[in-house]
Design a protein around this motif. Structure first.
Motif, PDB file in Angstrom:
ATOM      1  N   THR A 231     -40.783   2.496  39.641  1.00  0.00           N
ATOM      2  CA  THR A 231     -41.964   3.173  40.103  1.00  0.00           C
ATOM      3  C   THR A 231     -42.848   2.258  40.860  1.00  0.00           C
ATOM      4  O   THR A 231     -42.792   0.884  40.433  1.00  0.00           O
ATOM      5  CB  THR A 231     -42.715   3.718  39.006  1.00  0.00           C
TER       6      THR A 231
ATOM      7  N   ARG B 155     -46.604   1.545  43.064  1.00  0.00           N
ATOM      8  CA  ARG B 155     -48.129   1.878  43.561  1.00  0.00           C
ATOM      9  C   ARG B 155     -48.556   0.955  44.494  1.00  0.00           C
ATOM     10  O   ARG B 155     -48.193  -0.422  44.497  1.00  0.00           O
ATOM     11  CB  ARG B 155     -48.969   2.063  42.502  1.00  0.00           C
TER      12      ARG B 155
ATOM     13  N   GLY C 171     -41.863   9.763  47.441  1.00  0.00           N
ATOM     14  CA  GLY C 171     -41.640   9.036  46.355  1.00  0.00           C
ATOM     15  C   GLY C 171     -40.388   9.201  45.439  1.00  0.00           C
ATOM     16  O   GLY C 171     -40.160   8.749  44.453  1.00  0.00           O
ATOM     17  N   LYS C 172     -39.640  10.548  45.730  1.00  0.00           N
ATOM     18  CA  LYS C 172     -38.689  10.819  44.715  1.00  0.00           C
ATOM     19  C   LYS C 172     -37.521  11.008  45.775  1.00  0.00           C
ATOM     20  O   LYS C 172     -37.380  11.316  46.848  1.00  0.00           O
ATOM     21  CB  LYS C 172     -39.038  12.387  43.884  1.00  0.00           C
TER      22      LYS C 172
ATOM     23  N   ASP D 257     -41.656   7.162  42.322  1.00  0.00           N
ATOM     24  CA  ASP D 257     -42.040   7.983  41.236  1.00  0.00           C
ATOM     25  C   ASP D 257     -40.721   8.106  40.384  1.00  0.00           C
ATOM     26  O   ASP D 257     -39.884   9.036  40.218  1.00  0.00           O
ATOM     27  CB  ASP D 257     -42.655   9.282  41.386  1.00  0.00           C
ATOM     28  N   GLY D 258     -40.270   6.924  39.579  1.00  0.00           N
ATOM     29  CA  GLY D 258     -39.310   7.062  38.688  1.00  0.00           C
ATOM     30  C   GLY D 258     -37.842   7.265  39.531  1.00  0.00           C
ATOM     31  O   GLY D 258     -37.070   7.925  38.941  1.00  0.00           O
TER      32      GLY D 258
ATOM     33  N   LEU E 207     -49.229   6.409  44.989  1.00  0.00           N
ATOM     34  CA  LEU E 207     -47.865   6.409  44.201  1.00  0.00           C
ATOM     35  C   LEU E 207     -46.827   6.327  45.276  1.00  0.00           C
ATOM     36  O   LEU E 207     -46.549   7.586  46.051  1.00  0.00           O
ATOM     37  CB  LEU E 207     -47.658   7.501  43.315  1.00  0.00           C
TER      38      LEU E 207
END
Length: 332
Positions: A11, A13, A211-212, A21-22, A18
């Protein structure tokens, strides 16, 4: 040398935004992986984390099984090729290519030998004594690639390296880049927003959004069997037909509820899933195919994009009976 890369629950920021994200991702040693997505999707952020230009808020980045937390870019087994080449204009090509070796204490004679070998590898033999201003944009990008490879990185990171080139040269460099990667066997992680570029060079494509990871797989799988609506739409034109309990505006469409996805080139005049009679709204000859927009008579609010064989003679107002092959259903 080559190494695997393991991204584990990363993750990141920037202020309140963000960026990742993971994200988890496994890249095999010697693999050519392309991170693909629109601006702001997190692909460059992920590349920077691998290269050590920033540290994640949480999660791990491992290269060759070693945790890279706190390891500076200079100490990592990676090098990066940027879009702007970043060559030293006052240096010869040999000195540019050997710059990283010089920083590592390699002697001048050994640097020269390695530089000439790398220049030959990227298709620039016998040009060691030239300077960057004497080269074309594509040739300068090859020098940047040679410089990155000269230090024998385990992982080569490429941040939109072909973005500044014109279309014809970019396509030629895509072929060369893939050929070079096969010869050296180094793990390549390449960032781009160009779908065709990704399909031309990647062993696997990682489609990113917000972000994924939205999809991941070999180019053929990501294109023909997308795992998300975002991936399907981003990887080229796609027709989307809403289905509820196996029924659509065009009639029965199998079973389930969701969205039926059909590529324009998968719609034709014979075989497959019936789409019914469709009225041609417009048509244009694209060389390899005729691209047309059609409206099904049974669903006048639905507009489909189709790629018909190049010999197809059709005009606005014509009614064609169309069929779809190889559709994909993404269930709601």
């Amino acid at each position: 040398m080559t190494a695997n890369v393991s991204i584990r629950g990363v993750t990141q920021r920037y202020g309140g935004a963000l960026a990742l994200d993971g994200v988890s991702l496994e890249i095999a040693a010697g693999e050519f992986v392309v991170l693909l997505g629109p601006s702001g999707c997190g692909k460059t952020t992920l590349l920077n984390l691998i290269g050590g230009f920033s540290e994640p808020v949480s999660g791990q980045v491992l290269i060759g099984g070693r945790d890279m937390a706190g390891v500076s870019p200079a100490q990592r087994p990676t090098t990066t090729v940027f879009q702007d080449y970043a060559l030293f204009p006052h240096m010869t090509l040999a000195d540019n290519v050997g710059f990283g070796l010089r920083m590592r204490g390699v002697g001048r004679a050994a640097r020269r030998v390695q530089a000439e070998e790398m220049l030959a590898l990227v298709g620039l033999p016998g040009r060691a004594d030239r300077r960057p201003h004497e080269l074309s944009g594509g040739q300068r990008q090859r020098v940047a690639l040679a410089r990155a490879l000269a230090v024998s990185p385990d992982v080569l990171l490429l941040d939109e390296p072909l973005g500044a080139l014109d279309l014809k040269l970019r396509r030629a460099m895509q072929d060369e880049l893939k050929a070079i990667q096969r010869r050296v066997g180094t793990t390549f992680v390449h960032v781009t927003h160009d779908q065709e570029e990704a399909m031309a060079i990647a062993d696997r494509i990682v489609v990113m959004n917000a972000g994924k990871v939205a999809d991941i797989g070999p180019p053929r799988e990501v294109y023909l069997r997308p795992k998300s609506l975002f991936s399907a739409a981003f990887m080229g034109e796609i027709n989307q037909i809403a289905v509820r309990d196996g029924q659509s505006a065009l009639g029965p469409m199998g079973a389930g509820t969701g969205v039926l996805l059909v590529r324009p080139e998968s719609i034709g005049l014979t075989g497959g899933l019936p789409l019914g009679d469709c009225r041609v709204e417009d048509a244009a000859f694209f060389g390899t195919h005729v691209r047309a927009h059609v409206t099904p008579l049974a669903a006048p609010d639905l507009r489909l994009t189709v790629h018909l064989p190049q010999a197809t003679a059709t005009s606005p107002g014509d009614v064609l009976t169309l069929f779809a092959t190889d559709p994909v259903m993404l269930e709601a």
